[in-house]
Write an enzyme that holds these catalytic residues in place. Structure first.
Site, PDB file in Angstrom:
ATOM      1  N   LYS A 116       0.807  -1.220   0.000  1.00  0.00           N
ATOM      2  CA  LYS A 116       0.000   0.000   0.000  1.00  0.00           C
ATOM      3  C   LYS A 116       0.842   1.272   0.000  1.00  0.00           C
ATOM      4  O   LYS A 116       0.436   2.283  -0.587  1.00  0.00           O
ATOM      5  CB  LYS A 116      -0.930   0.015   1.218  1.00  0.00           C
ATOM      6  CG  LYS A 116      -2.057  -1.011   1.172  1.00  0.00           C
ATOM      7  CD  LYS A 116      -3.020  -0.779   2.343  1.00  0.00           C
ATOM      8  CE  LYS A 116      -3.791  -2.012   2.740  1.00  0.00           C
ATOM      9  NZ  LYS A 116      -4.843  -2.438   1.830  1.00  0.00           N
ATOM     10  N   GLY A 165      -8.683  -6.187   5.929  1.00  0.00           N
ATOM     11  CA  GLY A 165      -8.894  -5.410   7.150  1.00  0.00           C
ATOM     12  C   GLY A 165      -7.920  -5.737   8.277  1.00  0.00           C
ATOM     13  O   GLY A 165      -8.031  -5.194   9.373  1.00  0.00           O
ATOM     14  N   HIS A 208     -17.074   3.862   0.383  1.00  0.00           N
ATOM     15  CA  HIS A 208     -16.118   3.123  -0.438  1.00  0.00           C
ATOM     16  C   HIS A 208     -16.683   3.116  -1.859  1.00  0.00           C
ATOM     17  O   HIS A 208     -17.706   2.493  -2.115  1.00  0.00           O
ATOM     18  CB  HIS A 208     -15.976   1.693   0.108  1.00  0.00           C
ATOM     19  CG  HIS A 208     -15.158   0.781  -0.756  1.00  0.00           C
ATOM     20  ND1 HIS A 208     -14.026   0.136  -0.291  1.00  0.00           N
ATOM     21  CD2 HIS A 208     -15.301   0.405  -2.049  1.00  0.00           C
ATOM     22  CE1 HIS A 208     -13.516  -0.599  -1.275  1.00  0.00           C
ATOM     23  NE2 HIS A 208     -14.276  -0.456  -2.342  1.00  0.00           N
ATOM     24  N   HIS A 234     -15.139  -4.146   7.528  1.00  0.00           N
ATOM     25  CA  HIS A 234     -14.351  -3.943   6.311  1.00  0.00           C
ATOM     26  C   HIS A 234     -14.557  -5.021   5.262  1.00  0.00           C
ATOM     27  O   HIS A 234     -13.771  -5.148   4.340  1.00  0.00           O
ATOM     28  CB  HIS A 234     -12.849  -3.809   6.629  1.00  0.00           C
ATOM     29  CG  HIS A 234     -12.564  -2.813   7.705  1.00  0.00           C
ATOM     30  ND1 HIS A 234     -12.937  -1.498   7.604  1.00  0.00           N
ATOM     31  CD2 HIS A 234     -11.969  -2.945   8.903  1.00  0.00           C
ATOM     32  CE1 HIS A 234     -12.582  -0.860   8.708  1.00  0.00           C
ATOM     33  NE2 HIS A 234     -12.001  -1.721   9.517  1.00  0.00           N
ATOM     34  N   GLU A 274      -9.702   1.273  -5.805  1.00  0.00           N
ATOM     35  CA  GLU A 274     -10.583   1.572  -4.678  1.00  0.00           C
ATOM     36  C   GLU A 274     -10.285   2.974  -4.147  1.00  0.00           C
ATOM     37  O   GLU A 274      -9.123   3.305  -3.883  1.00  0.00           O
ATOM     38  CB  GLU A 274     -10.384   0.547  -3.553  1.00  0.00           C
ATOM     39  CG  GLU A 274     -10.805  -0.874  -3.940  1.00  0.00           C
ATOM     40  CD  GLU A 274     -10.810  -1.851  -2.758  1.00  0.00           C
ATOM     41  OE1 GLU A 274     -11.523  -2.859  -2.858  1.00  0.00           O
ATOM     42  OE2 GLU A 274     -10.116  -1.606  -1.745  1.00  0.00           O
ATOM     43  N   ARG A 296      -7.040  -7.664 -10.286  1.00  0.00           N
ATOM     44  CA  ARG A 296      -7.739  -8.905 -10.642  1.00  0.00           C
ATOM     45  C   ARG A 296      -9.193  -8.589 -10.928  1.00  0.00           C
ATOM     46  O   ARG A 296      -9.635  -7.453 -10.750  1.00  0.00           O
ATOM     47  CB  ARG A 296      -7.670  -9.881  -9.465  1.00  0.00           C
ATOM     48  CG  ARG A 296      -8.220  -9.216  -8.197  1.00  0.00           C
ATOM     49  CD  ARG A 296      -8.276 -10.148  -7.016  1.00  0.00           C
ATOM     50  NE  ARG A 296      -8.373  -9.424  -5.772  1.00  0.00           N
ATOM     51  CZ  ARG A 296      -9.490  -9.002  -5.192  1.00  0.00           C
ATOM     52  NH1 ARG A 296     -10.644  -9.221  -5.785  1.00  0.00           N
ATOM     53  NH2 ARG A 296      -9.469  -8.349  -4.059  1.00  0.00           N
TER      54      ARG A 296
END
Ligand code: ADP
Ligand code: ADP
Ligand code: MG
Length: 642
Positions: A116, A165, A208, A234, A274, A296
């Site tokens: 990330k 999460g 989200h 999550h 996202e 994916r």
């Protein structure tokens, strides 16, 4: 186009890929573990190859065995589905080195998005807005705390290698930072073998919203957004497209940012960017930030297919086989609205514990698209994700699509395991959700009411008793048989009721001291004068009443009951199928009520099992690393008087 492909997955997604391949005239090879010999994806494929034991590490995660199966069967390409090896760059390299095509992005694109912190650095260079925060190398606790102060509380600590999460902690006040950091790093080290974290501004009332992208390795297009704000811990529960309240300006800004992100890493195939959205002041073109990229096909891809008319798996196969992108951006439009609900085998009142069982009865609504990996008679095993199906509906408007989702869920019939279906139905009736006021905290805020609304209704319970008594069988005319007493006790596993037949098509069922008047004519039922929309079905697992507030009663097995009574107090049973992570006691050890006996891991979560009373451990019946079924005995205490 390929002549033959291998699908390196199982369950609904393997079946989904086979469907499209078949339509395109592409032959398919399935792979399967010992637990999946008779699975639906094996039956659907043209060929199937056994690749090992039931644990994923012995089968669906064995890249070498899967590549061997592809070579042996003459498959030209491998579709990874989602999960398992789908985001593993080493697997992609091994596939390519074997002379096969990986249906998905390059290893380097997956690596670029794998962590990330690196992904966020890359995205901000590409001009994509990222959540304000610290994603540098320096992991010194004092430095991280200083950064948190600079960002401003509340902050979110996230594992850079995180997923599902895990390794994530919300910190509201500076004095809580140090201990939250320590526990996030500990969890990250155990789960991902990498303790590094990043710090992010915590967005209040977040939504989200993610964008579907599709690339050919150079250029990319986007297929608009999906809103996945309905989450529990999550994890996504219901998804929809387009996002409620989306404006053309914000859609354009998000779509452009997503395409920039995909093109920055030379992305090929289907992917999802996202974003976290600050919805506190409505949707604004400057109110979204990059969170992560999933390299994916996404679980919820069908809602995008429903509003665009694109078959994303077809696009994956076409682009991987060397065809250009099938459409230009200006060719893509949104038509109507779509929802997807994830139907799981899980015990909602017990805290959404994953469940298993043999599907004694299974019927889907013909008004929805149902993506499933199971058939009636199949078993939900403890080895894999307990998803039963994804129920997808489309409508001209959001209200129509949501109405169809509610109706399709009410018409769906699953028996043989507990499911979250009534919880999903309760969600479709939630006022805020109906009004399009979604955020990631909605489910948690209203959890008690949603769970209560999904509990069996008294009418359903009374009808189940009628079913168990054999009165719902139309061949028993009006419920009157000469040899049955008019008043009798009907017992099942976990309860009993008094049934009094009043006449043809009329009975009184007394449950928990409360009498209910039941009348029927054909398959129409009235309980205390109100027409009931429930349906009663008998199957080899007992009797089920379907419709909102569904209920299942299994007939009494006298042997089971004795076994329970004898061992009950002294035995700690596994409350769900899962993996024994650790055992904390040994035979002969004295324990106090509430002491931790063992830890069980199931569905990405850990559950501590504690002693029900004081006592001495007589026997430890399970070991760390062992996979257990629900109800398996784990720890036995000595009898109290022994
Ligand atoms: P998505 O991000 O595609 O919406 P989720 O966030 O619900 O999917 O799932 C996260 C991850 O959980 C998936 O990428 C996958 O690793 C795992 N997962 C979910 N369902 C399955 C399954 N049926 N088999 C294997 N892994 C799964
Ligand atoms: P994972 O890899 O576990 O899926 P994500 O970074 O995608 O982790 O975050 C998972 C979920 O956590 C999001 O869908 C959202 O609900 C919540 N979340 C993540 N980042 C933030 C943030 N900065 N502020 C508020 N909520 C967040
Ligand atoms: Mg995520």
């Amino acid at each position: 186009m390929f002549q033959k492909i291998l699908i390196a997955n199982r369950g609904e997604i393997a079946c989904r890929v086979i469907d499209t391949a078949r339509r395109l005239g592409v032959r398919t090879v399935a792979v399967f573990s010992d637990a999946d010999r008779a699975a639906r994806h094996v039956a659907l494929a043209d060929e199937a190859v056994h690749i090992g034991g039931p644990a994923p590490k012995d089968s669906y995660l064995r890249g070498d065995a899967i590549i061997r199966a592809a070579l042996d069967t003459g498959a030209q390409a491998i579709h990874p589905g989602y999960g398992f090896l789908s985001e593993n760059p080493d697997f992609v390299e091994a596939v390519t080195a074997a002379g096969l095509v990986f249906i998905g992005p390059s290893a380097s694109a997956i690596r670029a998005m794998g962590l990330k912190d690196a992904a966020k650095a890359l995205m901000s260079q590409a001009g994509v807005p990222v959540v304000p925060g610290y994603h540098g190398e320096n992991q010194d606790p004092a430095h991280l705390e200083e950064q948190a102060g600079r960002i401003g509380y509340p902050v979110l600590i996230k594992a850079v290698a995180g997923g599902g999460g895990k390794g994530m902690r919300l910190v509201e006040r500076p004095q809580d930072f140090a201990s939250a950091l320590q526990s996030a790093q500990g969890e990250a080290a155990t789960a991902f073998g990498n303790p590094a974290v990043l710090i992010e501004k915590y967005i209040q009332r977040p939504r989200h919203i993610e964008v579907q992208v599709f690339g050919d390795g150079t250029r990319a297009v986007h297929l608009f957004e999906r809103d996945c704000s309905l989450q529990r811990r999550h994890q996504k529960v219901i998804e929809e497209a387009p996002a409620p309240g989306m404006t053309p300006e914000m859609r354009q800004a998000m779509g452009n940012a997503a395409v920039r992100a995909a093109e920055a890493i030379g992305y090929a195939g289907a992917g999802t960017i996202e974003f976290i959205v600050d919805a506190s002041g409505g949707l604004r073109p400057d109110g979204f930030w990059f969170m992560e990229m999933n390299t994916r096909l996404q679980v919820e891809h069908p809602v995008t297919e429903a509003i665009t008319g694109v078959d994303l798996v077809e696009w994956q196969l076409r682009v991987a086989s060397g065809e250009p992108l099938p459409a230009r951006q200006e060719d893509l439009t949104i038509h109507g609205h779509a929802f997807e609900a994830r139907l799981y085998a899980e015990d909602v009142p017990a805290g959404f514990l994953p469940a298993t069982g043999r599907l004694a009865h299974l019927r889907f609504a013909d008004t929805a698209r149902n993506e499933t990996g199971v058939r009636q008679g199949d078993t939900i095993s403890p080895w894999y994700d307990p998803m039963i199906a994804k129920v997808i509906t489309w409508g001209k408007t959001r209200a129509m699509a949501l109405g169809k989702l509610e109706a399709a869920l009410v018409d769906t019939e699953v028996a043989g395991t507990v499911t979250n279906i009534d919880f999903l139905i309760a969600l479709t009736r939630h006022g805020g959700f109906r009004a399009g006021q979604v955020d990631t905290g909605l489910i948690a805020r209203d959890l008690d009411a949603l769970v209560a609304a999904s509990e069996p209704q008294p009418a359903a319970r009374a009808l189940a008793v009628i079913g168990l008594a054999g009165l719902a069988d139309p061949s028993v005319k009006g419920g009157m048989t000469l040899w049955q007493p008019l008043r009798r006790t009907i017992a099942w596993q976990g309860g009993q009721a008094v049934l009094e037949v009043l006449g043809p098509g009329a009975a009184c069922v007394t449950l928990d001291g409360q009498p209910l008047d039941v009348r029927w004519q054909g398959d129409r039922w009235w309980v205390d004068g109100a027409l009931s929309r429930h349906r009663i079905t008998a199957h080899d697992g007992g009797v089920s009443v379907f419709g909102a507030g569904s209920l299942h009663l299994a007939p009494l097995d006298p042997l089971d009951r004795q076994a329970d009574a004898g061992a009950g107090a002294a035995l700690t049973l596994s409350p769900m199928p899962g993996l024994v992570k650790s055992v904390h006691v040994a035979a002969g050890q004295a324990v106090k009520a509430g002491d931790r006996l063992a830890v069980l891991e199931a569905m990405k979560m850990e559950h501590g099992l504690t002693a029900a009373r004081d006592g001495v451990v007589a026997e430890v019946l399970a070991a760390a690393g062992q996979q257990v079924e629900a109800g398996a005995p784990l720890i036995r205490l000595e009898e109290e008087d022994a």
